[in-house]
Every structure is written in C-alpha cells, then in structure tokens.
Design a protein around this motif. Structure first.
Motif, short mmCIF file in Angstrom:
data_model
loop_
_atom_site.label_atom_id
_atom_site.label_comp_id
_atom_site.label_asym_id
_atom_site.label_seq_id
_atom_site.Cartn_x
_atom_site.Cartn_y
_atom_site.Cartn_z
N ASN A 1 0.81 -1.23 0.00
CA ASN A 1 0.00 0.00 0.00
C ASN A 1 0.84 1.28 0.00
OD1 ASN A 1 -2.25 -1.63 0.27
ND2 ASN A 1 -2.22 -1.46 2.50
N MET A 2 2.17 1.15 -0.05
CA MET A 2 3.01 2.34 0.02
C MET A 2 3.79 2.58 -1.27
SD MET A 2 2.37 4.00 2.71
CE MET A 2 3.73 5.16 2.82
N ALA A 3 3.30 2.02 -2.38
CA ALA A 3 3.97 2.24 -3.67
C ALA A 3 4.14 3.73 -3.95
CB ALA A 3 3.17 1.59 -4.79
N VAL A 4 3.25 4.53 -3.38
CA VAL A 4 3.28 5.98 -3.60
C VAL A 4 4.62 6.60 -3.18
CG1 VAL A 4 2.26 6.66 -1.37
CG2 VAL A 4 1.84 8.05 -3.41
N GLY A 5 5.39 5.88 -2.34
CA GLY A 5 6.72 6.37 -1.97
C GLY A 5 7.60 6.63 -3.19
N SER A 6 7.25 6.00 -4.31
CA SER A 6 8.04 6.20 -5.54
C SER A 6 8.06 7.67 -5.98
CB SER A 6 7.47 5.36 -6.68
OG SER A 6 7.41 4.01 -6.29
N ILE A 7 7.10 8.45 -5.51
CA ILE A 7 7.11 9.86 -5.91
C ILE A 7 8.33 10.59 -5.35
CG2 ILE A 7 4.59 10.01 -6.17
CD1 ILE A 7 4.47 11.67 -3.61
N MET A 8 8.97 10.02 -4.31
CA MET A 8 10.07 10.75 -3.67
C MET A 8 11.24 11.00 -4.63
SD MET A 8 8.81 11.50 -0.83
CE MET A 8 10.09 12.15 0.22
N MET A 9 11.45 10.11 -5.59
CA MET A 9 12.46 10.39 -6.62
C MET A 9 11.87 11.30 -7.69
SD MET A 9 15.53 10.10 -7.77
CE MET A 9 15.98 11.11 -9.18
N CYS A 10 10.64 11.01 -8.08
CA CYS A 10 10.07 11.75 -9.22
C CYS A 10 9.83 13.23 -8.88
CB CYS A 10 8.79 11.06 -9.69
SG CYS A 10 9.20 9.37 -10.23
N LEU A 11 9.54 13.53 -7.61
CA LEU A 11 9.41 14.94 -7.21
C LEU A 11 10.71 15.70 -7.43
CD1 LEU A 11 7.48 14.54 -3.82
CD2 LEU A 11 6.61 15.72 -5.84
#
Ligand SMILES: Cc1cc2nc3c(=O)[nH]c(=O)nc-3n(C[C@H](O)[C@H](O)[C@H](O)COP(=O)(O)OP(=O)(O)OC[C@H]3O[C@@H](n4cnc5c(N)ncnc54)[C@H](O)[C@@H]3O)c2cc1C
Length: 565
Positions: free
Chosen positions: A219-229
């Motif tokens: 449920n924490m796949a959203v952590g991937s935004i930390m590089m994309c940001l």
C-alpha cells in the motif's frame, strides 16, 4: 491577562503558515513556542559554536520538495521576506559497491543517459516510471492543497492539466482497477516490476522508504514519488539553510501584526463548557483566545497530554482511547549526525566530481540493506552490520553555510527509539546513552568512509542527536520525525483519525494543524494553510465561501488561459 483571537501552540513552520493566513483575514494572533527559537524541525543553527565557528547546520529538515507543490511561498510573498530557494541539480548521488553509481539529475533525459551507461533497458523503463508517477503527482496535488474532507475545495484545485493526469490514469474500468492495484503494491514491487539493476533499485527504494516505511510495505507504492518529485517540481534548499524559511515566515507573521513568544511551553488547553478558551503555560501564565486555539502538536500530544481528560471525555468519551491506541507511532526514529568538515568528502572509487555532493547522497547498496534499515529499528535493533544512510553536504550547494573551503555534513540514520533489551536504561528509559550514540555514529561514518575515505580525517567537530534527545528538543513523541506514521491508513481523511481529519476537534474552537494532519510530515506548509482555510470557513462561513469561490474561479480561469495560450 493578555487576550487574542487565536492562540497557536508551537511555532514550527506549519503553525507560522497557519498564523499568517489567520492574520491576513484580520485576526489577532499569538504563537507560543517552547524553545528559544521558532521553527521546530525547520531551523538552521550553529550547533557547535564552542568548538568551531562559521558553520551553520540543519539539525532536522534539509531537502524541500512538497512545498513546491503548493502556493504558500507565493501567497505569503516569502521572497519579499528574504526567502530564496536554491534548486539542486544533480538531485541524487548513490555510489554502488561494484563501482557503478546512480546520478539523478533534475532532467529526466540526463538521468536516463546516466542509467543507460550501465543498462539501456533500465534507462528506457526509467522514463516510463517517471511518466507514470508524474501523472500520479499531478492527480494528488489538488488533494494535498485542500482540507481532506472538503470535496468542493479539492475539486476547485483541479485545472485542465491535472484532470488530464487523472483521466490518463483512470481512463477505462480496467485501467482504473490496474491503477488502484498499483497503489496497493509496495515500493519494492513497483521497482522490481520496472527495473533489473541493483545500482538503481537500491536508491529508489531508499528514497521511497523516506515516507518512513520499509520498501516491502504494501500500500506504500506511492513512496516512488520521492524520486520523481526531484525531477518535477524539483528539490531545493533555502539559501542560508532550512531556517531561512522559518525566518521568512517569522518576518511575514510579524509584518502582518502577529506575535511570537518563545520559551513559552504550553502545559494545558483551557476548556470551559466544551469550548477552548485559551492556554496555560508551565510557568502558570494564562493566555485567552476569543475565537480559537490551534495546536500544531499532533492529536496524541494534544488529547493525551494537554487537555484535561474530563474535558476530552465530555466531548467524546471514546476519543482518548482511540487517540492512544488507534493512531500508530512506530519505533523507527532518526539518529542525526551533523559534522563540520575541513574538506568535502571525495568519492574516489566513483570518479569523484564535486557535483555528486549538490543533492542528496545516499548509501544504499541493495534493496535488502534498505529493507533492514527500516525493519530492524521497528523491532528495537540498530542496523549496524551494514548501515544505509541519507547524507548531504549542504555547503556544496550553499557555501554560506561554512567557512571558505570547509563544509558541513548532514546524516540521517534510522535507529530504534526504544532499544530492545535496554528498557528502563539510558535517556528516558530508551537505552540511548552518550556512549552508544557515539559508537553508532562511528560505525555510520566508517561505512561512509568505505566510499569517501577522506571523510573521517576531515571531521573537525560533530554533534549527534539520539531519538529521545530529539523528542526532548522539539517534543515529537518517540522522536517521530513526521509526528505520526505516514502509512496509508493514516493519510488524507484518515490523518490522524477520520473524526479529527478536517483540522476540527470535538472540542469547540479547538483546532489541529501540523505534520500530524493532512497531508502530513515534511516541509510543505500545507497542513498550516489547509487548517487556516477550515478555521476561516467555520468562523465566517459566507464571506469565506465567497472568497474561496473567487479563488476557485480565478484558478480555473488561469488554467484555461494557460491551456489556450
Ligand atoms: C531529523 C529530521 C530530518 C528531517 N528531514 C526532512 C527533510 O529533509 N525534508 C522534509 O521535507 N522534511 C524533513 N523532516 C520532517 C519535517 O522537518 C517535519 O515534518 C516538519 O518540519 C514539521 O513541521 P511542523 O510545523 O508541523 O511541526 P514542528 O516542526 O514539530 O513544530 C512544532 C513546534 O511546537 C513546539 N512545541 C512542542 N511542544 C510544545 C509545547 N507544549 N508548547 C509550545 N510549543 C511546543 C516545538 O518546539 C516545535 O517548534 C525531517 C524531520 C526530522 C526530525
């Protein structure tokens, strides 16, 4: 006795943001801060003035990402008050033990070119990965910028570009289901789905896990935004350090007529007949608030420590139990190491270039190592065998932070708050002692020196802060660097609990803001801005609704205008 419209507990950056919006609406506002300087986890300080001079350190936050997703800097005109953001490029460097390295630039194309040196396939997949997560960021941004239960506010934030992002992710029934499925996965699942190479997977896992969960957390796949940001909107640091953001906010609040009093620790919230009426300090002094009290301390600190149990029970008999037991606050915390260096670290085995030190420097050898960096602390173990860390050399991007030719080193290393087997010993019974924190820091620096051998001999002075020391300094329970865990079950309209999620509480005129509210921890100012919006809406329903509608129409018109340009 002094009287104000609003009293805000704490003067961290979210409280200062909230105060500024309340002041702009014409209210008389006082902020009470327990420390001798405002800023909480957003300060820049000399830290070691008796040992070295001319160095400025960031004891907590360094890299600012989320604040660029919202309008706080522009709306509060913080540049007018001295804030200047220095964007980082490159944004990330991570050396790999086999001699490869990941160098992420702000530009996606340049990053892909770096990856292609080792894996053309992963470079191609990286562009796809970033494209997907950029659309997720586009879809989420309007939600971050609105109170989580205010559907109208949220809807008003969607301009045409963001609607396009949303529809591109949820075009058909199967596409929507597949998107939701992606969100249910873990950062590790997603990273494995896209990539083959460990030199790339490990730093992506490390950054994803910055949301405070291990890479395997479902449920924490959203952590991937930390590089994309880091590609868009970019990663920046205020010139002069994170504290320069706080200084600009302080100037703004004072300019608008607000008062900030430091060395004023709030002991309790005064409640009369179900209504918050003011606060009492540990010194016994009382301040009255005619309109409301706003706590930037999270719900656990507020309802378990600052409000009389009988007042909480009278408002909601179940609340104390729910706040104590349903809100989670894991055992993972940060051991913070700040060093004054005589020279910059040199990554001699990785074809050293000073540009490696501009952004975040990660020691992440494998996804498995990053996994242990999080899971060990959660069960009370210090992951000493093979430390992974997040470091930075802030003075490389901003030379004003150190004397000429010298540098500052910032290291964040995950450790347990409560060390297993050491209960009842050390500081606050956590097992942490001066000796232990120094031993751990030695091991962390040894690991860094495997990549940058000159680092140990260049340390002129260092300051180490253990989790209970951080807890003592800024008040965060169990040293939780985001006030409360940032897991999916505690985000958006679940943060901190559904019944408290819209910044209001069952006690009349008592409000919540800060990292423990939506959209959560990090430097964003958004919990402060969103809370102010709810407070103003509840105090002036009609005028505020008209003004908000005006804002919504204005932003819709601006976005249309941009699209047709
Ligand atoms: C070591 C560390 C590193 C971090 N690195 C980053 C990073 O690089 N990038 C990023 O985006 N985020 C980072 N974060 C997270 C980020 O700094 C925080 O989420 C954010 O600053 C929280 O701001 P806030 O205003 O909500 O709360 P806080 O900053 O916690 O402010 C609350 C204030 O209330 C005061 N206070 C507490 N109790 C009382 C009381 N009883 N009476 C009066 N005042 C009181 C405190 O002293 C404090 O000033 C980091 C956090 C830590 C701890």
């Amino acid at each position: 006795m002094d009287s104000y419209d609003f009293i805000l507990i704490g003067a961290g950056h979210n409280s200062l943001v909230c105060a500024a919006y309340l002041l702009k609406a014409g209210y008389k506002v006082l902020l009470l801060e327990k420390n001798s300087i405002p800023g909480g986890a957003a300060t820049t300080e000399p830290l070691l003035p008796d040992v070295v001079s001319g160095f400025k350190f960031n004891p907590c936050a360094i890299d600012h990402l989320f604040i660029h997703l919202g309008p706080v800097v522009r709306e509060l005109e913080l540049e007018k008050y001295g804030l200047e953001y220095l964007f980082c490029d490159p944004v990330v460097f991570c050396p790999h033990p086999d001699g490869k390295y990941f160098l992420g630039h702000r530009s996606v194309e340049k990053t892909c070119a770096e990856i292609a040196r080792y894996s053309p396939r992963d470079a191609e997949k990286y562009a796809e990965f970033n494209d997907f997560w950029q659309r997720v960021i586009g879809m989420l941004t309007p939600m971050f910028n609105a109170p989580p239960k205010s559907v109208v506010d949220m809807a008003g934030n969607y301009d045409i570009a963001k609607l396009k992002d949303m529809f591109s992710l949820m075009g058909s029934a199967d596409k929507t289901l597949d998107f939701i499925r992606s969100m249910f996965t873990s950062p590790m699942d997603i990273i494995d789905e896209y990539f083959d190479s460990e030199f790339l997977k490990a730093p992506l896992a490390r950054l994803a896990a910055e949301l405070s969960t291990p890479p395997s957390q479902k449920n924490m796949a959203v952590g991937s935004i930390m590089m994309c940001l880091r590609h868009n909107p970019g990663m920046a640091r205020p010139k002069g350090g994170t504290g320069a953001l706080t200084e600009a906010l302080v100037c703004c609040v004072k300019d608008l007529g607000g008062e900030i009093r430091t060395d004023q620790q709030v002991k309790s919230v005064l409640v009369d007949n179900g209504r918050a009426e003011g606060v009492q300090l540990t010194s016994g002094q009382e301040y009255r608030a005619k309109v409301g009290v706003v706590s930037s301390l999270d719900a656990q600190r507020l309802f378990l420590h600052l409000v009389d149990p009988s007042d909480v029970d009278a408002a909601d008999p179940k609340l104390r139990d729910r706040v104590a037991r349903r809100i989670t606050n894991h055992n993972e915390a940060i051991l913070k190491i700040d060093c004054a260096l005589s020279e910059a670290p040199r990554f001699v085995n990785h074809n050293h270039r000073d540009e490696y030190l501009i952004g975040s420097v990660l020691i992440a050898d494998s996804v498995a190592q990053v996994e242990l960096a999080h899971t060990d602390p959660n069960i009370g173990r210090i992951p000493l065998e093979d430390p992974s860390m997040y470091a930075a050399v802030p003075s490389m991007r901003d030379p004003s932070l150190a004397p000429e030719g010298q540098h500052t080193l910032w290291i964040e290393y995950f450790v347990p708050y409560q060390i297993a087997g050491a209960e009842g010993t050390g500081l606050k019974g956590t097992g942490w002692t001066e000796e232990l924190k120094n031993q751990v820091a030695d091991r962390v620096l040894d690991k860094l020196a495997e990549y940058a051998p000159n680092v140990k001999s260049s340390v002129l002075a260092r300051r180490i802060e253990s989790p209970p020391e951080l807890e003592e300094r800024i008040g965060v329970l169990k040293g939780n660097y985001y006030h409360l865990d940032m897991t999916f079950d505690q985000m958006m309209f679940f943060r901190p609990l559904p019944e408290l999620a819209n910044y209001k509480t069952p006690i009349e005129n008592l409000y919540l803001t800060g990292a423990g509210t939506h959209p959560g921890g990090s430097i964003s100012g958004l919990p402060g801005r969103n809370a102010a919006r709810v407070i103003l809406q509840s105090q002036r329903p009609i005028t505020q609704a008209i003004s908000d509608a005006g804002d919504t129409i204005k932003s819709a018109a601006q976005s249309l205008f941009r699209v047709t340009e």
